[in-house]
Design a protein around this motif. Structure first.
Motif, PDB file in Angstrom:
ATOM      1  N   UNK A 137    -115.879 -27.995  24.673  1.00 59.22           N
ATOM      2  CA  UNK A 137    -114.631 -28.144  25.600  1.00 59.22           C
ATOM      3  C   UNK A 137    -114.298 -26.519  26.149  1.00 59.22           C
ATOM      4  N   UNK A 138    -113.932 -25.741  26.528  1.00 59.85           N
ATOM      5  CA  UNK A 138    -113.835 -24.282  26.664  1.00 59.85           C
ATOM      6  C   UNK A 138    -113.139 -23.455  27.517  1.00 59.85           C
ATOM      7  N   UNK A 139    -111.751 -23.367  26.789  1.00 54.80           N
ATOM      8  CA  UNK A 139    -110.683 -22.543  27.403  1.00 54.80           C
ATOM      9  C   UNK A 139    -110.757 -20.369  27.519  1.00 54.80           C
ATOM     10  N   UNK A 160    -114.764 -26.128  31.253  1.00 55.62           N
ATOM     11  CA  UNK A 160    -114.606 -24.855  31.460  1.00 55.62           C
ATOM     12  C   UNK A 160    -113.079 -24.914  32.222  1.00 55.62           C
ATOM     13  N   UNK A 161    -111.907 -23.659  31.757  1.00 55.05           N
ATOM     14  CA  UNK A 161    -110.598 -23.674  32.012  1.00 55.05           C
ATOM     15  C   UNK A 161    -110.170 -22.577  31.386  1.00 55.05           C
ATOM     16  N   UNK A 162    -108.583 -22.391  32.171  1.00 54.58           N
ATOM     17  CA  UNK A 162    -107.210 -21.099  31.243  1.00 54.58           C
ATOM     18  C   UNK A 162    -108.648 -19.602  32.198  1.00 54.58           C
ATOM     19  N   UNK A 163    -109.005 -19.528  32.842  1.00 55.28           N
ATOM     20  CA  UNK A 163    -109.411 -18.198  33.754  1.00 55.28           C
ATOM     21  C   UNK A 163    -110.736 -17.988  32.649  1.00 55.28           C
ATOM     22  N   UNK A 184    -115.570 -26.720  36.035  1.00 56.00           N
ATOM     23  CA  UNK A 184    -115.173 -25.578  36.251  1.00 56.00           C
ATOM     24  C   UNK A 184    -113.336 -25.646  36.529  1.00 56.00           C
ATOM     25  N   UNK A 185    -112.645 -25.199  36.032  1.00 54.31           N
ATOM     26  CA  UNK A 185    -111.406 -24.968  36.995  1.00 54.31           C
ATOM     27  C   UNK A 185    -110.552 -24.311  35.711  1.00 54.31           C
ATOM     28  N   UNK A 186    -109.205 -24.396  36.250  1.00 57.63           N
ATOM     29  CA  UNK A 186    -108.376 -23.353  35.592  1.00 57.63           C
ATOM     30  C   UNK A 186    -108.047 -21.640  35.935  1.00 57.63           C
TER      31      UNK A 186
END
Length: 265
Positions: A137-139, A160-163, A184-186
């Protein structure tokens, strides 16, 4: 409380061959260049091992039945060949740092295998992660690499999230995920997904609310839903992939999609 606490100024200390349980933190490190080797760290109420500062080496340890196996902050730590299993929340919880190397660890039966946030320049390679709710989990992470990891029978693979931006995910093998192999999102942007083998997950690659993703030279086979799905994925490039035997393969026409090989079994 800590079983062993290494404070600032106590640099280059080695802790090895210890069995530590029943504390808040098994081993707490606030100094530079510690070496934490071949210990059993288990049954603590927070982390088995908590690292800060920089340039510590952690190898050959077994961490189990803590809320988190290892908590990491600071810069330049090297974690290799540890066994991290059956922790209540995280195998590795890596926050607010840079340039770590996480290599050849085995993580089994942790709700989150590796949680990486607010990091830059970290390399996560050749790890085995099994039976987690999410393997990686990567943010808010940038310019990091995720290579040659094997993720098996997790609910979700890599998320992937949060830019998160300008990361490279390559040569990983992801199989048996109940949800999505790579998601991938966010507002993630300019990430590269290359030469991965994705097989028999629910979904292969799912990109939403992200821009500039390059999906190239992957093998994406036998998923119960889509091989590749793009939604609000501006400037994506999808090319040179082998996409076989997925129930649904979807790439919107406003994305470049060329030289893929589609086949039926």
């Amino acid at each position: 409380s800590a079983g062993v606490r290494i404070r600032e100024g106590a640099d280059s200390v080695e802790v090895k061959n210890c069995d530590i349980s029943g504390f808040g933190v098994g081993v707490g490190v606030k100094a530079r260049s510690a070496r934490i080797n071949t210990n059993q760290l288990h049954g603590n109420t927070r982390e088995g091992l908590k690292l800060s500062q920089q340039d510590s080496v952690v190898s050959g340890n077994t961490l189990f039945e803590n809320p988190a196996g290892i908590g990491v902050s600071g810069t330049g730590h090297h974690l290799l060949q540890n066994t991290i299993r059956n922790n209540a929340e995280y195998g590795l919880n890596i926050q607010q740092g840079s340039n770590h190397r996480i290599e050849r660890n085995t993580l089994n039966d942790n709700p989150t295998g590796i949680y990486l946030t607010s990091n830059e320049g970290t390399n996560i390679s050749s790890n085995i992660i099994r039976s987690s709710s999410v393997a990686l989990s990567i943010s808010s992470t940038h310019r990091s690499t995720f290579t040659q990891n094997t993720l098996t029978d997790n609910q979700g693979g890599i998320s992937f999230g949060l830019s998160s931006t300008q990361n490279t995910v390559q040569e990983n093998t992801i199989t048996g995920s109940q949800q999505t192999a790579i998601h991938l999102s966010g507002g993630s942007a300019e990430n590269i997904l290359a030469r991965n083998i994705l097989r028999q997950n629910r979904k292969g690659i799912d990109v939403e609310d992200s821009s500039g993703t390059r999906i190239t030279s992957n093998t994406i086979e036998r998923h119960s839903q889509s091989g590749i799905k793009l939604k609000k994925a501006d400037r994506a490039v999808v090319s040179d992939n082998i996409i076989c035997g997925n129930a649904l393969d979807q790439t919107p026409p406003n994305n470049l999609h060329e030289k893929d090989v589609h086949c039926r079994e």
